[in-house]
Motif scaffolding. Structure first.
Motif, PDB file in Angstrom:
ATOM      1  N   GLU A 160       0.812  -1.218   0.000  1.00 31.25           N
ATOM      2  CA  GLU A 160       0.000   0.000   0.000  1.00 31.25           C
ATOM      3  C   GLU A 160       0.847   1.270   0.000  1.00 31.25           C
ATOM      4  O   GLU A 160       0.382   2.326  -0.397  1.00 31.25           O
ATOM      5  N   LYS A 161       2.102   1.153   0.419  1.00 34.46           N
ATOM      6  CA  LYS A 161       3.008   2.300   0.432  1.00 34.46           C
ATOM      7  C   LYS A 161       3.473   2.668  -0.980  1.00 34.46           C
ATOM      8  O   LYS A 161       3.928   3.775  -1.229  1.00 34.46           O
ATOM      9  N   HIS A 162       3.336   1.728  -1.919  1.00 32.21           N
ATOM     10  CA  HIS A 162       3.791   1.935  -3.296  1.00 32.21           C
ATOM     11  C   HIS A 162       2.598   1.795  -4.236  1.00 32.21           C
ATOM     12  O   HIS A 162       2.215   0.679  -4.607  1.00 32.21           O
ATOM     13  N   PRO A 163       1.996   2.917  -4.643  1.00 34.98           N
ATOM     14  CA  PRO A 163       0.751   2.903  -5.425  1.00 34.98           C
ATOM     15  C   PRO A 163       0.802   2.070  -6.712  1.00 34.98           C
ATOM     16  O   PRO A 163      -0.171   1.409  -7.060  1.00 34.98           O
ATOM     17  N   SER A 164       1.922   2.086  -7.412  1.00 29.33           N
ATOM     18  CA  SER A 164       1.997   1.312  -8.658  1.00 29.33           C
ATOM     19  C   SER A 164       1.973  -0.189  -8.367  1.00 29.33           C
ATOM     20  O   SER A 164       1.359  -0.965  -9.115  1.00 29.33           O
ATOM     21  N   LEU A 165       2.599  -0.607  -7.276  1.00 30.83           N
ATOM     22  CA  LEU A 165       2.561  -2.016  -6.879  1.00 30.83           C
ATOM     23  C   LEU A 165       1.148  -2.395  -6.438  1.00 30.83           C
ATOM     24  O   LEU A 165       0.637  -3.455  -6.804  1.00 30.83           O
ATOM     25  N   LEU A 166       0.500  -1.520  -5.692  1.00 27.31           N
ATOM     26  CA  LEU A 166      -0.867  -1.776  -5.240  1.00 27.31           C
ATOM     27  C   LEU A 166      -1.812  -1.928  -6.440  1.00 27.31           C
ATOM     28  O   LEU A 166      -2.650  -2.826  -6.473  1.00 27.31           O
ATOM     29  N   ALA A 167      -1.654  -1.076  -7.444  1.00 26.61           N
ATOM     30  CA  ALA A 167      -2.497  -1.157  -8.641  1.00 26.61           C
ATOM     31  C   ALA A 167      -2.282  -2.482  -9.368  1.00 26.61           C
ATOM     32  O   ALA A 167      -3.243  -3.109  -9.832  1.00 26.61           O
ATOM     33  N   THR A 168      -1.040  -2.941  -9.447  1.00 30.76           N
ATOM     34  CA  THR A 168      -0.749  -4.219 -10.099  1.00 30.76           C
ATOM     35  C   THR A 168      -1.351  -5.373  -9.318  1.00 30.76           C
ATOM     36  O   THR A 168      -1.946  -6.287  -9.895  1.00 30.76           O
ATOM     37  N   VAL A 169      -1.232  -5.343  -7.988  1.00 26.66           N
ATOM     38  CA  VAL A 169      -1.809  -6.399  -7.154  1.00 26.66           C
ATOM     39  C   VAL A 169      -3.327  -6.426  -7.323  1.00 26.66           C
ATOM     40  O   VAL A 169      -3.927  -7.504  -7.424  1.00 26.66           O
ATOM     41  N   ARG A 170      -3.943  -5.273  -7.407  1.00 22.45           N
ATOM     42  CA  ARG A 170      -5.399  -5.225  -7.610  1.00 22.45           C
ATOM     43  C   ARG A 170      -5.793  -5.791  -8.976  1.00 22.45           C
ATOM     44  O   ARG A 170      -6.822  -6.445  -9.107  1.00 22.45           O
ATOM     45  N   ARG A 171      -4.973  -5.550 -10.015  1.00 24.67           N
ATOM     46  CA  ARG A 171      -5.247  -6.144 -11.330  1.00 24.67           C
ATOM     47  C   ARG A 171      -5.139  -7.665 -11.260  1.00 24.67           C
ATOM     48  O   ARG A 171      -5.950  -8.377 -11.850  1.00 24.67           O
ATOM     49  N   ILE A 172      -4.145  -8.158 -10.521  1.00 27.89           N
ATOM     50  CA  ILE A 172      -3.983  -9.604 -10.365  1.00 27.89           C
ATOM     51  C   ILE A 172      -5.188 -10.181  -9.635  1.00 27.89           C
ATOM     52  O   ILE A 172      -5.730 -11.218 -10.030  1.00 27.89           O
ATOM     53  N   GLN A 173      -5.635  -9.495  -8.576  1.00 31.17           N
ATOM     54  CA  GLN A 173      -6.808  -9.959  -7.826  1.00 31.17           C
ATOM     55  C   GLN A 173      -8.048  -9.993  -8.720  1.00 31.17           C
ATOM     56  O   GLN A 173      -8.829 -10.945  -8.673  1.00 31.17           O
ATOM     57  N   ALA A 174      -8.222  -8.975  -9.543  1.00 35.46           N
ATOM     58  CA  ALA A 174      -9.374  -8.929 -10.443  1.00 35.46           C
ATOM     59  C   ALA A 174      -9.311 -10.071 -11.456  1.00 35.46           C
ATOM     60  O   ALA A 174     -10.322 -10.722 -11.731  1.00 35.46           O
TER      61      ALA A 174
END
Length: 191
Positions: A160-174
């Protein structure tokens, strides 16, 4: 100005191979475009083409913060490595890491905490391995935390501290949720 070196070999490039390559090796695999940067800077800014765009496969990054082309290239290479590590594109050989973390990044996962600075040259490798683990573990926070030897809350805090990593993790979850829904929908319809 540009070079035509942005075509991957037949087997494609591994994201890890690209992230680990030297600046010169990575630059040789990229198309480099230079242009005049926009914004403030006065007469020199309007006369020199020191802003750069690096393109490899379907990724492109630009950098124009410095008046020096060499500094802009160095900063763009750092950005490009991170973009490659975060990319879910098949063009970068996302062969998911199923084994332990590589030796060179293991120290950053010691003591149950992930400790690495964004400016550290190994940061893209840490991020890329986390992306691999999320893909391999079907986006399970618990499984990724266990594989890294950290708590789930520490993993969440880092992501969550790194927005680009969080966005990628959310794409993987989706993607995982969609695959699960498609599988369950197929079983219901086929019954």
């Amino acid at each position: 100005m540009g070079n035509k070196r942005d075509r991957p070999p037949e087997g494609g490039w591994s994201w890890l191979e690209l992230v680990r390559s030297t600046d010169r090796e990575l630059l040789d695999k990229c198309r480099l475009d230079t242009f005049r940067g926009s914004g403030r800077g006065g007469q020199k800014r309007n006369k020199t083409s020191n802003a750069v765009r690096l393109t490899i496969s379907d990724l492109a990054v630009t950098e124009s913060t410095s008046r020096s082309r060499a500094q802009n290239i160095t900063k763009a290479l750092r950005k490009l490595r991170l973009a490659i590590a975060l990319s879910l594109s098949n063009g970068f050989g996302r062969v998911c890491n199923t084994g332990p973390l590589p030796d060179d990044i293991r120290p950053y996962f010691s003591g149950g905490v992930i400790r690495i600075n964004l400016q550290n040259p190994l940061f893209p490798m840490v991020v890329g391995n986390l992306v691999d683990l999320f893909v391999n573990c079907q986006s399970s926070w618990s499984a990724v935390a266990e594989a890294c030897g950290v708590s789930k809350s520490q993993l969440r805090r880092f992501v969550e501290k790194h927005p680009s990593l969080l966005a990628t993790v959310r794409r993987i979850q989706a993607d995982c949720s969609k695959e699960k829904a498609d599988t369950e929908g197929g079983e219901i319809g086929g019954g």
